[in-house]
Design a protein around this motif. Structure first.
Motif, PDB file in Angstrom:
ATOM      1  N   HIS A 156     -24.301  -5.325 -29.260  1.00 10.66           N
ATOM      2  CA  HIS A 156     -23.768  -6.607 -29.709  1.00 10.66           C
ATOM      3  C   HIS A 156     -24.797  -7.675 -29.339  1.00 10.66           C
ATOM      4  CE1 HIS A 156     -19.693  -4.445 -29.364  1.00 10.66           C
ATOM      5  NE2 HIS A 156     -20.064  -4.487 -30.629  1.00 10.66           N
ATOM      6  N   GLU A 166     -24.773 -10.048 -26.286  1.00  9.64           N
ATOM      7  CA  GLU A 166     -24.405  -9.447 -24.995  1.00  9.64           C
ATOM      8  C   GLU A 166     -25.678  -8.952 -24.307  1.00  9.64           C
ATOM      9  OE1 GLU A 166     -21.316  -6.569 -25.836  1.00  9.64           O
ATOM     10  OE2 GLU A 166     -20.099  -8.058 -26.873  1.00  9.64           O
ATOM     11  N   ARG A 176     -22.450 -11.294 -32.231  1.00  6.96           N
ATOM     12  CA  ARG A 176     -22.058  -9.922 -31.915  1.00  6.96           C
ATOM     13  C   ARG A 176     -22.613  -8.914 -32.941  1.00  6.96           C
ATOM     14  NH1 ARG A 176     -17.687  -7.369 -29.308  1.00  6.96           N
ATOM     15  NH2 ARG A 176     -16.856  -5.553 -30.369  1.00  6.96           N
ATOM     16  N   HIS A 185     -22.711  -3.569 -22.155  1.00  5.35           N
ATOM     17  CA  HIS A 185     -22.131  -4.670 -22.941  1.00  5.35           C
ATOM     18  C   HIS A 185     -21.788  -5.870 -22.070  1.00  5.35           C
ATOM     19  CE1 HIS A 185     -21.117  -2.475 -26.792  1.00  5.35           C
ATOM     20  NE2 HIS A 185     -21.421  -1.463 -26.000  1.00  5.35           N
ATOM     21  N   ASP A 186     -21.366  -6.970 -22.752  1.00  7.84           N
ATOM     22  CA  ASP A 186     -20.727  -8.109 -22.097  1.00  7.84           C
ATOM     23  C   ASP A 186     -19.320  -8.261 -22.658  1.00  7.84           C
ATOM     24  OD1 ASP A 186     -23.663  -8.799 -21.776  1.00  7.84           O
ATOM     25  OD2 ASP A 186     -22.760 -10.482 -20.697  1.00  7.84           O
TER      26      ASP A 186
END
Ligand SMILES: [Zn+2]
Length: 492
Positions: A103, A106, A156, A195-196
């Motif tokens: 994403h 992120e 994203r 990820h975030d």
């Protein structure tokens, strides 16, 4: 490190002499001391990435400059032709693959991977034992920034607006195909999916942000547990052990509902023990530099525990004991504030802020709005005001145009204290970014204000005819002790 190993050996002798049964969790699981992880993170932080927004072009020189400890290959190109790289480290037989930024917005773990590259190239620092253990036992494959087109826009999805992490089955996006093939060709025993998450998750049962959330994704609808998945769980328990020492109570666990389109679930299904790390929020860390450090620490420790098989000492039960993620945070929570219809009534007001990209997506401004109101007693705020008798009042506009070159934050605070929430400037400044703690309006415009859900949050909080606080774009200013806030606003 020497100390830890000798303590471990001592424990081994004690456990031989005192017990024949295997304890729940052996206390001698090889681990890296938190102080050492902290020191390494500090020493090897890649200073070229001081903020979360950086482009593929910013990253490339830091791939090219790697020493011959790494072998490199271009795996393919994104839709817009940006190279997706892999870097391999180590001569061992245990294969581990780490990939970040599927994403585009992120990027926290991408920064941590470059810190890790610096660490792996380090020398004469007391970390030789760790480095040698990794190099001799592991073959690590890193794929930083899987979605460079998304990173370019800081969004994203990819250039076709496809969510790569929902494109495993169809494989419409070249980036998804590259990642899928990377696993199939390499067949790693472990995978780290980096990820975030948004900053509003808490660790259930507490008011703490879930600064790091984890998951060993399910490989079927029944969320069964086989050796592949349980090994991922055990590695997570080792990471959690470090995190509980560093940020106690700030770890959450994601819901493990099977997502048939996601990479983690499918990699788990294909035999790679897959670990999801989600970087969340931490107070006063908008650029996630502390969270980046946590990523470095837990990834390095996990790699060490895979190299030594130390993770096998942990239990699946300890994984399930990690609290669930719960979305219970606001940026600003104002409790019991008075609103007025034809009568006065009191509500809790929950405000969340979001970053809005401008023409150059590596820059942005912040916009705050009312996320919820009513009884918000189950919510928490990064900032909270809980003071009886506060009333919301709209602000005035200071009509005399200001000169941007000479107008200072202190001047802005003076205007706020006099009841002005906005200053004015020439029409030509419309859309310009500024960091003044006041609204700036170009030409004749109204201050955006409302008290409905979704309304922009620009108002004063008054108590007994005295202005106590200003709320501008969801940011709080205490008019008695205004702090310098490094925020980003847009001239309206
Ligand atoms: Zn993600």
């Amino acid at each position: 490190m020497r100390n830890i190993l000798s303590v471990g050996f001592l424990f081994f002798l004690i456990s031989l002499s005192t017990s024949c049964s295997r304890p729940e969790r052996k206390l001698d699981a090889p681990t890296i001391a938190v102080e050492d992880l902290r020191r390494a993170a500090e020493m090897y932080r890649e200073k070229a990435f001081p903020v979360r927004r950086f482009s593929h072009a910013d990253m490339i020189p830091h791939i090219h400059k790697r020493s011959n400890l790494f072998s490199q290959e271009i795996l393919g190109q994104s839709i817009e032709g940006r190279d997706i790289f892999r870097l391999d480290f180590g001569q061992g037989t245990k294969k581990v693959m780490l990939w970040s930024q599927m994403h585009g917005n992120e990027s926290t773990a991408t920064m941590a991977l470059f810190d890790l590259f610096n660490f792996l190239e380090g020398a004469d620092d007391g970390f030789e034992e760790i480095r040698n253990t990794l190099a001799e036992n592991l073959h690590i494959r890193f794929i930083p920034m899987v979605n460079p087109d998304g990173a370019e826009r800081f969004v994203r999805r990819n250039a076709w607006e496809i969510d790569l992490n929902r494109d495993f089955l169809h494989g419409t996006s070249p980036e998804a195909v590259i990642l899928k093939q990377a696993r199939d060709n390499f067949e790693p025993r472990f995978g780290f999916n980096l990820h975030d998450q948004n900053t509003y998750y808490t660790a259930k049962g507490s008011r703490n942000p879930a600064t790091i959330s984890v998951l060993a994704p399910a490989y079927d609808e029944a969320t069964s547990i086989n050796d592949v998945r349980s090994n991922a769980m055990k590695v997570i328990v080792g990471m959690n052990e470090i995190l509980q020492k560093e940020v106690p109570g700030h770890v959450g666990k994601y819901n493990d509902a099977f997502e048939p389109r996601a990479f983690g679930d499918n990699f788990q299904k294909r035999g790679t023990s897959t670990i999801l790390i989600e970087s969340g929020g931490y107070p006063n860390d908008p650029e996630k530099q502390y969270i980046r450090r946590l990523n470095f620490m837990i990834i390095l420790n996990a790699l060490y525990q895979i190299a030594t098989e130390g993770f096998t000492d942990y239990t699946v039960e300890a994984y399930f004991a990690i609290p669930d993620n719960e979305s219970r945070l606001m940026d600003l929570l104002i409790k019991g504030v008075a609103l007025n219809d034809s009568v006065n009534y009191r509500v809790d007001l929950g405000i969340r802020r979001r970053e809005v990209e401008v023409a150059d997506p590596l820059d942005y401004y912040v916009s705050g709005s009312i996320a919820d109101l009513g009884d918000l007693s189950v919510f928490y705020g990064y900032e909270e005001i809980d003071e009886s008798g506060l009333v919301i009042v709209p602000g005035k506009t200071y009509e005399q145009p200001i000169n941007f070159d000479s107008f200072t934050p202190d001047d802005a605070v003076e205007l706020l204290r006099s009841g002005y929430l906005a200053a004015t400037t020439a029409e030509s400044f419309s859309g310009a970014l500024h960091n003044l703690p006041i609204i700036v309006l170009s030409g004749k415009k109204e201050i955006p204000f409302g008290t409905a859900i979704g309304s922009p949050t620009n108002f004063f909080l008054q108590k007994e005819d005295i202005l106590k606080f200003a709320v501008i774009n969801g940011y709080l200013i205490d008019l008695a002790i205004p702090e310098a806030i490094r925020w980003k606003q847009k001239v309206l």
